[in-house]
Motif scaffolding. Structure first.
Motif, mmCIF file in Angstrom:
data_model
loop_
_atom_site.group_PDB
_atom_site.id
_atom_site.type_symbol
_atom_site.label_atom_id
_atom_site.label_comp_id
_atom_site.label_asym_id
_atom_site.label_seq_id
_atom_site.Cartn_x
_atom_site.Cartn_y
_atom_site.Cartn_z
ATOM 1 N N ALA A 96 -3.540 11.128 -12.452
ATOM 2 C CA ALA A 96 -4.217 11.834 -11.288
ATOM 3 C C ALA A 96 -4.822 13.083 -11.837
ATOM 4 C CB ALA A 96 -3.592 12.002 -10.145
ATOM 5 N N ILE A 97 -4.199 13.967 -12.427
ATOM 6 C CA ILE A 97 -4.364 15.180 -13.155
ATOM 7 C C ILE A 97 -5.312 15.179 -14.150
ATOM 8 C CG2 ILE A 97 -3.448 17.388 -13.851
ATOM 9 C CD1 ILE A 97 -0.774 16.656 -12.367
ATOM 10 N N THR A 98 -4.982 14.418 -15.096
ATOM 11 C CA THR A 98 -5.694 14.237 -16.240
ATOM 12 C C THR A 98 -7.011 13.419 -16.534
ATOM 13 O OG1 THR A 98 -4.448 12.536 -17.458
ATOM 14 C CG2 THR A 98 -3.853 14.898 -17.664
ATOM 15 N N ASN A 99 -6.957 12.512 -15.506
ATOM 16 C CA ASN A 99 -7.880 11.316 -15.224
ATOM 17 C C ASN A 99 -8.216 10.805 -16.410
ATOM 18 O OD1 ASN A 99 -10.044 10.189 -13.726
ATOM 19 N ND2 ASN A 99 -11.561 11.313 -14.859
ATOM 20 N N GLN A 100 -7.025 10.166 -17.221
ATOM 21 C CA GLN A 100 -6.895 9.380 -18.396
ATOM 22 C C GLN A 100 -5.507 8.710 -18.164
ATOM 23 O OE1 GLN A 100 -5.885 11.220 -22.180
ATOM 24 N NE2 GLN A 100 -6.214 13.211 -21.233
ATOM 25 N N PRO A 101 -5.384 7.740 -19.034
ATOM 26 C CA PRO A 101 -4.153 6.701 -18.924
ATOM 27 C C PRO A 101 -2.890 7.495 -19.280
ATOM 28 C CG PRO A 101 -6.036 5.433 -19.675
ATOM 29 C CD PRO A 101 -6.678 6.596 -19.723
ATOM 30 N N PHE A 102 -1.780 7.443 -18.832
ATOM 31 C CA PHE A 102 -0.659 8.270 -19.073
ATOM 32 C C PHE A 102 -0.390 8.122 -20.651
ATOM 33 C CE2 PHE A 102 3.853 8.456 -19.706
ATOM 34 C CZ PHE A 102 4.190 9.744 -19.345
ATOM 35 N N ALA A 103 -0.479 6.900 -21.153
ATOM 36 C CA ALA A 103 -0.101 6.689 -22.725
ATOM 37 C C ALA A 103 -1.037 7.513 -23.498
ATOM 38 C CB ALA A 103 -0.027 5.098 -22.954
ATOM 39 N N ASP A 104 -2.333 7.492 -23.051
ATOM 40 C CA ASP A 104 -3.237 8.176 -24.125
ATOM 41 C C ASP A 104 -3.029 9.667 -23.974
ATOM 42 O OD1 ASP A 104 -4.197 5.612 -24.455
ATOM 43 O OD2 ASP A 104 -6.159 6.109 -22.997
ATOM 44 N N PHE A 105 -2.663 10.151 -22.851
ATOM 45 C CA PHE A 105 -2.285 11.714 -22.507
ATOM 46 C C PHE A 105 -1.101 12.002 -23.612
ATOM 47 C CE2 PHE A 105 -0.155 15.448 -20.925
ATOM 48 C CZ PHE A 105 -1.123 16.075 -20.881
ATOM 49 N N VAL A 106 -0.111 11.207 -23.511
ATOM 50 C CA VAL A 106 1.297 11.440 -24.196
ATOM 51 C C VAL A 106 0.889 11.357 -25.780
ATOM 52 C CG1 VAL A 106 3.285 10.307 -24.798
ATOM 53 C CG2 VAL A 106 2.733 10.764 -22.239
ATOM 54 N N ALA A 107 0.255 10.135 -26.270
ATOM 55 C CA ALA A 107 -0.277 9.951 -27.551
ATOM 56 C C ALA A 107 -0.970 11.448 -28.195
ATOM 57 C CB ALA A 107 -0.952 8.681 -27.714
ATOM 58 N N ASN A 108 -1.849 11.725 -27.348
ATOM 59 C CA ASN A 108 -2.661 12.911 -27.954
ATOM 60 C C ASN A 108 -2.056 14.287 -27.720
ATOM 61 O OD1 ASN A 108 -5.009 11.093 -28.350
ATOM 62 N ND2 ASN A 108 -5.711 11.337 -26.274
ATOM 63 N N GLU A 109 -1.177 14.419 -26.684
ATOM 64 C CA GLU A 109 -0.819 15.721 -26.537
ATOM 65 C C GLU A 109 0.771 16.079 -27.097
ATOM 66 O OE1 GLU A 109 -2.457 18.213 -25.503
ATOM 67 O OE2 GLU A 109 -4.244 16.849 -25.295
ATOM 68 N N ILE A 110 1.431 14.755 -27.205
ATOM 69 C CA ILE A 110 2.690 15.156 -27.766
ATOM 70 C C ILE A 110 2.771 14.289 -29.031
ATOM 71 C CG2 ILE A 110 5.101 14.223 -27.420
ATOM 72 C CD1 ILE A 110 4.395 14.555 -24.272
ATOM 73 N N TRP A 111 2.617 13.089 -29.184
ATOM 74 C CA TRP A 111 2.696 12.261 -30.398
ATOM 75 C C TRP A 111 2.264 12.871 -31.607
ATOM 76 C CZ3 TRP A 111 2.662 6.723 -28.033
ATOM 77 C CH2 TRP A 111 3.537 6.659 -27.078
ATOM 78 N N LYS A 112 0.804 13.183 -31.305
ATOM 79 C CA LYS A 112 -0.154 13.664 -32.290
ATOM 80 C C LYS A 112 0.463 14.838 -32.793
ATOM 81 C CE LYS A 112 -5.047 14.036 -33.724
ATOM 82 N NZ LYS A 112 -6.474 14.164 -33.162
#
Length: 586
Positions: A252-268
């Motif tokens: 709701a905050i990022t307006n993107q799928p949770f897995a995409d946010f985690v991949a871009n902001e943590i895993w990457k």
């Protein structure tokens, strides 16, 4: 059933425990008592400990015909691992890897839960706080009340009282799960259950060939589950479903799928190249023979236990956390703190850390906290361990069918315990060797007739302070404690005994801050006094006594070292006494 340890391995553990000395009356502050070693891999104690640990693990895995194991231990200051161990069973699925290594993919189970709180912490710049109510971001949760038997704390969750932080720390009081309902899986009358009402079946779970449940199913049915507690109850209740709900907030905050946010902001940023939110190619992972859990899809509940990773990637995650690559230093320190307790005195709970507390590991017998997150998904078991006192990361991944002579979640936890008991004392020796070379010796200011000597010649915590003289005064023999000094200077017998401990304050410009803690009590004195109380260690109140006595705003217990490039110390300031001393010798 767990493998039986041989006499030699049991003897090793007993020797480790038997060698533990008491704190000898001292009460060190919680946390590191010396700086974490920056080159532990170079110390001679590490290879011997690694050999002993490898022998223990070899014995523990000797009966594993179908279970795989991968383990790693790493200092965040070194590129190479301090210890690694892998075991490949003779029986495994042909779809997966045939030789387990540190890059073999395993299912993480509940270790996945680390990512939801971390994702929310990374949204601080958008005004997100873990104290925010979940309904600020997921207001549709309020409508779940309409599904309950009645509107009361017994049957409904008061969602406006549930915060992001309470969900992350299992303190929200909400039901544990949704997809684990056993009603659809056969006649259970032999267990005392009534005939199942098929209208109550979800029609999904992701298990046993059923499709994965989606977010719609959650909002259609979760309100039917009564809560086990009210929010922030003393009784912490582990909740799987809390983490998918946190993922709804992130989306709701990022307006993107949770897995995409985690991949871009943590895993990457952590360089986690073999971590996945959905099943990767079978050839990348270890799959137990005839296993049905490798491809299981948890659907919307993926953020609670559906992810996949490797030993290498989990070490990169641990490094990134402890090196403050994902959060600021203060955010990281706050995240790595307990939030609540459990009925076990050896286990606290964080967000979502399971914090084990051990007093039988180091030579001084002090309290060590291990920040862990475990994971279990039937045949897969995982464990991430952060040990901030030593800047260490340990990872354990296990997969197998369970049953007699095979791996299990309890076997993995026992492996972690053996690892800590065997390897941590060696890392402690490495830290003492580095601290001795950098700090030990005599510090002198002849103009004021002041001297202090630091040594590491015993098993007690921190540095021993001896020849402690300020402006010609013998401090141990005259220190009245945390009171206004009397008009007549006392002569104490026995004198105070001081230990010196590092704080977390470091200027980044060659200054490190330390605090001295003194006691006149012996170990026997402490045991006798503490025996009068219903709780343990009543007299250990260092946390309440530090920084108390000051002179012209400088604390008597405050010492600041000047550290040269290369790590060696050239001098120290006794702040409360206004004295600067140069290091003369080791």
């Amino acid at each position: 059933m767990l493998p039986t340890l041989t006499t030699s391995s049991l003897l090793l553990s007993c020797l480790n425990l038997g060698a533990l000395a008491a704190l000898n009356g001292h009460c060190p502050p919680l946390g590191p008592v010396l700086p974490a070693p920056t080159q532990p891999g170079k110390h001679e104690a590490i290879p011997a400990a690694a050999t002993a640990l490898r022998d223990i693990l070899t014995q523990m895995t000797a009966s594993y015909n179908n279970s795989a194991v991968a383990i790693g231990v790493k200092s965040i200051h070194e590129t190479d691992l301090l210890f690694e161990y892998t075991y490949t069973p003779p029986n495994k699925d042909k779809r997966g890897v045939q030789e387990v290594d540190l890059d073999t993919v395993f299912r993480l189970g509940s270790l996945t839960k680390v990512f939801a709180p971390l994702a929310l912490l990374k949204l601080k710049d958008r005004g997100v706080s873990l104290d925010d109510p979940i309904t600020k971001y997921v207001p549709e949760l309020r409508a779940l009340k309409d599904q309950a038997r009645e509107d009361s704390p017994v049957w409904t969750v008061e969602w406006d009282e549930v915060t992001l932080g309470s969900l992350a720390s299992h303190m929200a009081g909400i039901p544990s799960d949704l997809i684990t309902d056993i009603a659809p899986f056969g006649d259970l009358s032999a267990y005392g259950y009534p005939k199942a009402n098929s209208s109550k079946f979800l029609g999904c779970s992701g298990f046993f060939g059923t499709p994965a449940c989606n977010k719609t199913i959650f909002f259609e049915h979760f309100g039917e589950r009564p809560p086990p507690q009210v929010p922030f109850s003393p009784q912490t209740v582990y909740s799987n479903i809390a983490f998918p709900i946190l993922s709804f907030a992130v989306e709701a905050i990022t307006n993107q799928p949770f897995a995409d946010f985690v991949a871009n902001e943590i895993w990457k940023p952590a360089n986690m190249t073999r971590t996945f939110a959905t099943k990767p190619d079978d050839a990348l992972g270890f799959i137990p023979a005839k296993d049905i859990w490798w491809p299981a899809d948890l659907g919307f509940e993926g953020p609670e236990g559906g992810y996949f990773s490797t030993i290498t990637d989990l070490h990169r995650l641990g490094d990134a956390i402890l090196q403050h690559k994902l959060l600021s230093p203060v955010q990281t320190r706050k995240w790595l703190k307990p939030v609540t307790a459990t009925s076990s005195s050896g286990l606290l709970v964080g967000q979502p850390w399971e914090i084990f507390r051990a007093e039988n590991v180091t030579s001084d017998g002090r309290l060590i906290e291990l920040y862990t997150k475990t994971g279990d998904l039937i045949s897969y078991h995982s464990l991430l361990v952060l040990i901030p006192d030593y800047d260490l990361v340990a990872t354990l991944l296990v997969a197998g069918p369970g049953g007699a002579g095979e791996a299990s979640g309890s076997a993995m936890t026992l492996m972690m315990s053996r690892l800590v008991q065997t390897l941590l004392p060696a890392v402690e020796k490495a830290g003492k060797a580095e601290a001795r070379a950098a700090y030990a010796g005599r510090y002198v200011d002849r103009d004021t007739n002041s001297t202090i000597t630091l040594s590491l010649d015993d098993d007690e915590p921190g540095f021993k302070i001896s020849s402690y003289v300020m402006r010609g005064v013998d401090v141990p023999a005259t220190d009245p404690g945390s009171t206004l000094p009397p008009a007549t200077v006392p002569r104490l017998d026995p004198p105070m005994r001081y230990r010196l401990y590092p704080t977390s304050a470091n200027s980044g410009r060659g200054q490190t801050s330390w605090r001295a803690v003194g006691t006149r009590a012996t170990a026997a004195d402490v045991e006798k006094q503490d025996g009068l109380f219903a709780w343990r260690m009543n007299s250990c109140i260092t946390w309440a006594m530090m920084d108390r006595v000051t002179f012209e705003f400088g604390a008597r217990d405050h010492f600041v070292f000047d550290v040269q490039q290369g790590g060696k110390v050239k001098g120290v300031e006794a702040v409360g006494y206004g004295v600067r001393m140069k290091r003369e010798c080791k």
